[in-house]
Scaffold this active site. Sequence first.
Site, PDB file in Angstrom:
ATOM      1  N   LYS A 176       0.833  -1.200   0.000  1.00  0.00           N
ATOM      2  CA  LYS A 176       0.000   0.000   0.000  1.00  0.00           C
ATOM      3  C   LYS A 176       0.865   1.246   0.000  1.00  0.00           C
ATOM      4  CE  LYS A 176      -1.940   1.886   3.630  1.00  0.00           C
ATOM      5  NZ  LYS A 176      -2.790   2.158   4.812  1.00  0.00           N
ATOM      6  N   ASP A 198      -6.477   0.816   0.779  1.00  0.00           N
ATOM      7  CA  ASP A 198      -6.602   1.096   2.205  1.00  0.00           C
ATOM      8  C   ASP A 198      -7.970   0.606   2.673  1.00  0.00           C
ATOM      9  OD1 ASP A 198      -8.421   2.962   1.261  1.00  0.00           O
ATOM     10  OD2 ASP A 198      -7.597   4.634   2.408  1.00  0.00           O
TER      11      ASP A 198
END
Length: 276
Positions: A146, A164
């Site tokens: 991420k 997320d």
Amino acid sequence: MSRPATLPVSAVLARSAKRFAGETPIGRKRRARKMARVLAETHPDAHCELDFETPLQLAVATILSAQCTDKKVNEVTPIVFKRYLSAADYAAADRMEMEAILRPTGFFRAKTDSLIKLGQALEERHEGVLPHTLDELVALPGIGRKTANVILGNAFDVPGITVDTHFRRLVNRFGWVHEEDPVKIEFLVAELIEKRDWTMFSHRIIFHGRRVCHAKKPACGACSLATMCPSYGLGPTEAAPAAKLLKGPRARELAIQVGLDPDLVPAAAIATPDVP
């Protein structure tokens, strides 16, 4: 008697299954791309909400954003960036001093450890310069997929999908995936959305999750994606209660976009949402 503004989850899921029961993979891709186009119109202001000037600063800010709001990170990073200018500065940082600076972001001991180790790794492996490939980034302390995709997309202009909590929630609600694993979600969504759009698409999804499609009570009746979303009805569908759930500096514009009276949006909602 008017129908309830919010349907039970079981009823929503049942209706969803029926509505999209016959959707083919190509049909899902077409719907996903249409929704992505609508999101671009809905959130023309979408952007990375972490303040930074260099790739290293973005890496640091993204590490600090774990379990912390972007607003709080942006309050702390000016102090961090002034004190630590280079990878060497992070590598040589006094642990207690850094912990004191990072304390407001939460999990400050773990974050201090990550930043010191990141600085050391950059000095040892990359001559103090942050690399710009996914494989090299994820091999660094404190940087997972991420964070790496945030860095690639926003500091190096390399398309990346940032999965997320908002992204994971929304693409499942959209019926694009039925998956919780972030890496699997990343690859599945990559098959639906054109690569050149990955970075901005991620921002738009996150904006939508923070401003419209909230975790506990989405503003279904004020959502520009309502006609294409199988989860429509999880939140209020009537105008007044839905409009009250809109958040962010453009909350009243969001209401206007879907034909609602902007005066239904309370003044307090205009403040930038303080959501991790």
